[in-house]
Design a protein around this motif. Sequence first.
Motif: not given
Lengths: 230, 394
Positions: B13, B15-20, B28, B181
């Motif tokens: 997906p 989006e905003r993916r701060d953790e990755d 992935v 997504y």
Amino acid sequence: MDMELEAYLRPPEMDMPPYPAKVITLATGGKLVVRQVNRDAVPRLLQAVRPTLEVPRDYYDIVGVRLYAELLGWYRYRVRDEFCLIGQIDGLLVGIVNTRAYSPEVDISLHTLAIERGLRIGAHLFAAKMEYSIEYCGREEVLITAESPIGFRRWMIEYDLEKREGQHELGGATPYALTRDLYYRNKERLVAGERPVPEELMQVAEREIIIASEEDILEKILGAKRRIVQ
Amino acid sequence: MRPVVVAGAGMIPFERRDEDTLVDMMAVASLKAMDDAGLGDRAVDAVYVGNMASGLFNHQVSVASALVDRLSLMPAAADRIENGPASGGSAMKNGFLAVASGYADVVLVVGGEKMREVIGPKATDIVAAMTHPQAEYIYGVTLPALAGLFTRLYMEKYGVTREHLTMVAIKNQENGLLNPYAHIRMKITMEGVLKHPQAHINSPVVADPLHLYDCCPVSDGSAAVLLTTEEIAKDLKKPIVTIDGVGQATDTHTVHERSDPTELKAVIESSKKAFSMANAKPKDVDVAELHDAFTVLEIAESEQAGFFPLGEGAKALERGDTRIGGKLPINPSGGLKARGHPVGATGVAQIVELTWQLRGEAGERQVKKAKTGFSLNFGGFGNNVLAFVMRRKS
């Protein structure tokens, strides 16, 4: 409760005028009702704040914890001259803002919590509390600080606020001020809303402050990642 | 040249993916594409990574080498391809050529960008690094600014209105609601973003006449496909989807050097080349993914890629021709406007969407009986464009 002792603990309060409710048409076409609530609403509002307390994303935890304490303090008469506005869509609570009067000339903006995101709910509610302070309470300025980059962008940059010396009530953070002049300069661009609120919308809003489930609140705050296909 | 099959497609997906990290996201998406292909332990011969600016956004370069290591695909060849917002398309072209030419039998193509590591104005500035440094950038040009100028000219020349632009935004955000997504999953209305007297507060001006809802979001994300030969793909259980046409063309670096800035020559030429290679015509296309970084681009590209005559794209939009269920659904994924635009990932995400559409795997946004698909990945402000024609084999 020993009211004699309690009277010593409770702060004196200023008279504040009522904030007339307004309705804002959102990008979705949905109608956001912005209205003032009194102390009785606080236990309900705290239900919506509680899920944010452990969400570090965008400093929701800090904003949530502080807002929780401020609302609880107001509810139990331990904060002076606080007011609270909420935003509802079809009765559902989508945001909370609060401010405290410091003097007849100056208000101190406390917190803005947007539960629904991506619709400028936070921006609309922030503008509403500035509207209340400047237009209805007649303050000369509102002291503001930001605890998150989003807040900084939204308030400090969009309103081109003036920096102030000293400290904001929320701690050592740098204070900025929205002056009466700045407010009116930006009003047409940033302050939305129509009055009066149509009766049927107002009735829905006042009938019940609907609180989303904890899961829904977290999904709204954290975005899509929690819900899918990862 | 050998036919090239899209054996596997996957994405995460947007989006905003701060953790990755960027490499996390690409890994992935790659694993999803490889799982989807079901080629088992078959070695990947080469990896092409489309990425525009990891050095600036994330202070990391050589991301193709990092990805190969993360996926344990050594000793596969690995290259990062940088071509602005068309980086994904360029990576697709290189992957296509590797299989088609016989250089490689199994190729992984990945697009990825992690833009939300920096604040919005910084992201805009990084993307603006693709403009001419002496003739454009130093004067404050950004991509939204160029798009604003382009839009004004297009409106004057072809009668496109702000209502038309908003119709694109509404359509694509409706499509985005059907795409799990998509970065933006929110229905908007003409009243809420344009017609209401206070709509300018919901959708403020970004670069006149473009407003907030005319612009794609800044996203993090990654998409990947596994390309292979017909021979290797013949035992796969999924419907066979092939890339039959690839076109690429360029135009002047600066927009102001073009005799008619509303003419997107690289769109016209790349599309012609792709159709010619595929032996197809625009009327054969059942579904298209166009590069709507700004709403006006969907209209302009739909005309200049050959689907509608000049000046007719907005009318087709009015008629509903470009909606899902219309004569030529455009951007059923939500396009860049709703799916999001992690710049290096977009060109690959478009191929992923077309693969799903042509296989009949697109869920609620499925275009019925889609057999031929077209994608357009628009780099710079139209100075480097890639087009693809894809088919489902019966």
